[in-house]
Design a protein around this motif. Structure first.
Motif, mmCIF file in Angstrom:
data_model
loop_
_atom_site.group_PDB
_atom_site.id
_atom_site.type_symbol
_atom_site.label_atom_id
_atom_site.label_comp_id
_atom_site.label_asym_id
_atom_site.label_seq_id
_atom_site.Cartn_x
_atom_site.Cartn_y
_atom_site.Cartn_z
ATOM 1 N N MET A 120 37.803 31.565 45.879
ATOM 2 C CA MET A 120 36.694 31.275 46.793
ATOM 3 C C MET A 120 35.580 30.520 46.084
ATOM 4 O O MET A 120 35.003 29.593 46.634
ATOM 5 N N ALA A 121 35.277 30.941 44.847
ATOM 6 C CA ALA A 121 34.188 30.291 44.124
ATOM 7 C C ALA A 121 34.517 28.828 43.878
ATOM 8 O O ALA A 121 33.667 27.952 44.040
ATOM 9 N N GLY A 122 35.762 28.561 43.491
ATOM 10 C CA GLY A 122 36.176 27.169 43.287
ATOM 11 C C GLY A 122 36.052 26.389 44.581
ATOM 12 O O GLY A 122 35.499 25.288 44.627
ATOM 13 N N THR A 123 36.554 26.983 45.665
ATOM 14 C CA THR A 123 36.495 26.321 46.966
ATOM 15 C C THR A 123 35.052 26.090 47.397
ATOM 16 O O THR A 123 34.695 25.018 47.874
ATOM 17 N N ALA A 124 34.206 27.113 47.206
ATOM 18 C CA ALA A 124 32.810 27.008 47.638
ATOM 19 C C ALA A 124 32.070 25.906 46.894
ATOM 20 O O ALA A 124 31.116 25.330 47.407
ATOM 21 N N LEU A 125 32.513 25.613 45.670
ATOM 22 C CA LEU A 125 31.855 24.544 44.912
ATOM 23 C C LEU A 125 32.332 23.168 45.355
ATOM 24 O O LEU A 125 31.858 22.152 44.863
ATOM 25 N N GLY A 126 33.285 23.132 46.259
ATOM 26 C CA GLY A 126 33.759 21.851 46.754
ATOM 27 C C GLY A 126 35.004 21.352 46.048
ATOM 28 O O GLY A 126 35.465 20.246 46.308
ATOM 29 N N LEU A 127 35.581 22.173 45.136
ATOM 30 C CA LEU A 127 36.827 21.754 44.495
ATOM 31 C C LEU A 127 37.941 21.761 45.539
ATOM 32 O O LEU A 127 37.968 22.635 46.405
ATOM 33 N N TYR A 139 41.824 23.750 37.401
ATOM 34 C CA TYR A 139 40.709 24.055 36.501
ATOM 35 C C TYR A 139 40.320 25.530 36.484
ATOM 36 O O TYR A 139 39.655 25.968 35.553
ATOM 37 N N VAL A 140 40.684 26.269 37.536
ATOM 38 C CA VAL A 140 40.223 27.661 37.602
ATOM 39 C C VAL A 140 41.388 28.655 37.534
ATOM 40 O O VAL A 140 41.456 29.484 36.630
ATOM 41 N N GLN A 180 42.422 21.008 42.601
ATOM 42 C CA GLN A 180 41.453 21.162 41.505
ATOM 43 C C GLN A 180 41.209 22.629 41.185
ATOM 44 O O GLN A 180 41.087 23.003 40.026
#
Lengths: 285, 239, 230
Positions: free
Chosen positions: B140-147, B155-156, B151
């Motif tokens: 979720m954090a990756g998605t929320a950052l727009g990745l 990266y995560v 990506q």
């Protein structure tokens, strides 16, 4: 903070004050290195319109309608399981919903044509469990999305990250890894990570509820400062002291629906609904 | 035991005329290592893709990933070896089949492909488990950052998952290395095959197998040591 | 592409394939699984005994077996067992050992190393209080193991033990290297005799897949039931 006794009717705070606060008034410079980008439309920044959501047969959100205008701080509170975390995750489409409409800065998020990564990059989000990336240093946590999503150069991204780290008082920890920081420090890094994307709005999903009590203050201080600088914020929290201090609007949710909304004085001071009253007396004790 | 031990046998010339029996075993060792490494490259790449497929939200992707794992896990490796070596050239268009059959070092290429795809199903299982062991909020954090999804994985999720599954991946690598011996059935001249050949030529069965055994144990120890070094090297501070 | 396939070769040879081949494979699998679990449990108990030397012996045995390819171990025992037999009964020369006995000894000893790791995890998963409670009731070590610890460990680990047995079932195909007529050996002999490699190997793959796939589905169902009971 939450345990302080509350007068039955508290004076209505001036929401204007928050919106108009000039940058540079914070103790260590400002959190916003530049003014939030001007939104594309003049309508509300976030408009949630009749949103319902089901997990299979179980309805978790029922016809939720509310909005956040530019510069406004909206605090969403309610008992656990009331759907407030789910609702805020719907705003940047981390959770799908089946009915209703959410627009962020004029863009319908459920629209298939919407470029979600691009939209999300403009919506900052802070999670209950911080969700820093454990394998990346603090510097890399701050610069990853700047580089991969916004296409900034490494130097530019790191400089931006470092500047924000300084604002949240953690510049000395730039080279460390998340596991080496305390919970409060990690959450401040997470706020800086979201701010590094120059968001037009910030979402906070219970940002202090996973913290040890002595660390709640340092995170709330950063959030208060951010609110004073004019950031548009939607905050799910149990910290009613924070709500009273900086919220323009308090939304009370229960069993997946919005029970009532109004100024902190209205909702926290003299709630109309029995459910809100019993929640408040339980939280305040 | 009335068995005539002759430990000097390793320094006697093998009837193949290309050196001593020791040379013969060492050439087997080289093929074992080469096959294991090449197969691992295939297994790691294919296994990562299949493992990721099984964690995507798309039902179709999950089904493809699951089908792959079930198919390759439920057929004995030896049978898979025969399918690649004997059956594939026959069911392909004739010109391709002929090309395959005339390929120099065909047992080697077959072993690499077969072992690679077989081990991939096991790597996929580990990759899936590793990704699912991560907190849901990381995605979720990756998605929320727009990745993008790709990506977020790149990266995560994957860098963290690989760290978690390093110990089971090490044992999969060792299994892969041991499994190269199955390819002796299709004519790969790896270590076990060479030990067996030495036994047939010299009748010094126990010397031959003892040597092979010791070599396998040394490789195991080496791999475990190297894996330990890698584990420490990639360890994240504070965890 | 399947136009010149002759599936009649399977129909003509099914008795040989199943009555000879598959019977051998299943018998070997079942006996080696039982023997492997019993020996593996003993090794696990040695390893957790806390006595001098025994844990080290168990550990060396397990790590030794797990370092070697099964094919090499099959060769080892094929040649070694006759000598050991000779040594045990004091015969004049290495004794004759049948293909089945040789395979059974090999697989039991080899798989015991793997089963012992499963049983070790199973025994360790039982709370320490269980052993203490058994001792407090006056049970001896063997009584407490036999009637308190092992039954629980065995039940917890049953799905994993069965999964390992499916692996064992697949592994028995490697007796092919000794030209034994197990299921794959039978298929291979027909394939060579009739020149029907494609049909026979594809058929063998389908049979192995079907058996293993259904077995693993059943194990997964069992796993869910065990999880609920716990």
């Amino acid at each position: 903070m939450t345990s302080s006794a509350m007068p039955p009717v508290s004076p209505v705070p001036e929401p204007q004050a928050a919106v108009d606060a000039a940058p540079g008034t914070g103790p260590v410079g400002t959190l916003l290195t530049e003014r939030p980008p001007v939104p594309a439309t003049t309508g509300p920044m976030i408009a949630i319109d009749g949103v319902s959501k089901w997990y299979g047969d179980f309805q978790v959100l029922t016809n939720c309608t509310t909005s956040v205008t530019k510069g406004e701080v909206v605090v969403v509170c309610g008992p656990s399981g009331s759907g407030k975390s789910t609702l805020i995750k719907c705003v940047n489409a981390l959770e799908p919903f089946q009915k209703g409409q959410i627009t962020v800065d004029g863009t319908k998020i459920a629209d298939k044509k919407t470029n979600l990564p691009k939209l999300r990059s403009r919506v900052g989000m802070v999670f209950q469990h911080f969700e820093l990336f454990p394998h990346l240093s603090i510097t890399d946590n701050l610069s990853l999305a700047q580089r991969k999503v916004l296409g900034r150069s490494r130097d530019e991204a790191e400089a931006k990250g470092l500047a924000l780290l300084e604002r949240v008082g953690l510049k000395a920890h730039a080279h460390k890894f998340p596991g080496q920081l305390s919970g409060g420090q990690q959450q401040r890094v997470a706020i800086a990570r979201a701010l590094a994307m120059n968001p037009i709005v910030m979402l906070f999903d219970e940002p202090t509820s996973a913290l040890d009590p002595e660390m709640v203050g340092e995170v709330l201080d950063v959030m208060v400062e951010l609110a004073r600088e004019g950031m548009t914020m939607m905050v799910v929290t149990h910290e009613l002291g924070f709500a009273r201090e900086v919220a323009d609007t308090v939304v009370y949710m229960d069993q997946g629906g919005i029970v009532e909304a109004g100024t902190p004085a209205e909702v926290l001071g003299g709630p109309r609904e029995a459910r809100t009253r019993s929640f408040l007396s339980a939280v305040i004790g | 035991m009335n068995y005539n031990w002759n430990w000097g046998i390793f320094f006697e010339a093998s009837p193949e005329g290309t050196g001593t029996y020791a040379d013969m075993l060492l050439s087997g060792l080289m093929w074992t290592i080469l096959t294991a490494l090449c197969a691992w490259v295939v297994a790691f790449a294919v296994g990562s893709v299949v493992g990721v497929l099984r964690t995507l939200p798309s039902r179709a992707a999950q089904a493809v990933g699951n089908a792959y794992v079930e198919l390759f896990r439920n057929i004995p490796l030896l049978v898979q070896m025969f399918l690649w070596y004997f059956v594939l050239p026959e069911v392909l268009p004739e010109s391709w089949g002929t090309w395959l059959k005339q390929l120099p070092d065909a047992p080697f290429y077959t072993a690499v492909v077969c072992l690679g795809f077989f081990t991939a199903s096991r790597v996929a299982e580990q990759v899936r488990a590793g990704i699912q062991a991560l907190p849901r909020g990381q995605r979720m954090a990756g998605t929320a950052l727009g990745l993008t999804t790709a990506q977020t994985y790149r990266y995560v999720l994957l860098p963290n998952a690989y760290r978690i599954i390093l110990p089971p991946l090490t044992s999969e690598f060792l299994n892969n290395l041991k499994n190269t011996s199955v390819a002796l059935t299709i004519g790969l001249l790896e270590l076990t095959a060479r030990a067996r050949a030495m036994q047939e030529f010299s009748f010094q069965v126990f010397e031959a197998f003892t040597a092979a055994t010791i070599i396998y144990i040394i490789i195991n120890l080496l791999v475990v040591t190297v894996a330990g070094v890698i584990e420490r090297r990639v360890a994240v501070p504070g965890r | 592409m399947f136009s010149n396939f002759d599936f009649g070769v399977i129909l003509n040879s099914w008795r040989y394939l199943f009555l000879d081949g598959m019977t051998f494979t299943l018998t070997l699998t079942a006996l080696a699984a039982v023997g492997g679990v019993i020996l593996g449990t003993l090794i696990a108990m040695m390893r957790l005994s806390g006595l001098p030397v025994l844990p080290q012996i168990a550990k060396v045995y397990v790590n030794f077996m797990r370092s070697l390819p099964l094919v090499l171990v099959i060769f080892w025992f094929y040649f070694l067992v006759p000598y050991i037999g000779q040594w045990i009964i004091g015969a004049e020369r290495p004794i004759q050992v049948g293909a089945f006995s040789s395979s059974l000894i090999t697989f039991t000893l080899f798989e015991a190393a793997y089963f012992s790791e499963i049983m070790r995890a199973g025994i360790q998963s039982i709370p320490k209080g269980q052993g203490a409670a058994a001792s407090a009731l006056g049970l001896t070590y063997w009584q407490s193991m036999g009637s308190v610890i092992l039954p629980q460990a065995f039940r917890n680990m049953l799905p994993v033990l069965l999964t390992q047995t499916i692996v064992l079932f697949q592994d028995t195909s490697l007796v092919y290297v000794l030209s034994i007529t197990d299921f794959l050996g039978a298929a291979s002999k027909i394939a060579q005799r009739d020149g029907r490699l494609v049909e026979m190997y594809l058929f063998a793959a389908v049979v192995y897949f079907t058996v293993c796939f259904i077995a693993s589905l059943l194990v997964r169902r069992l796993q869910r039931r065990v999880a609920i009971i716990r």
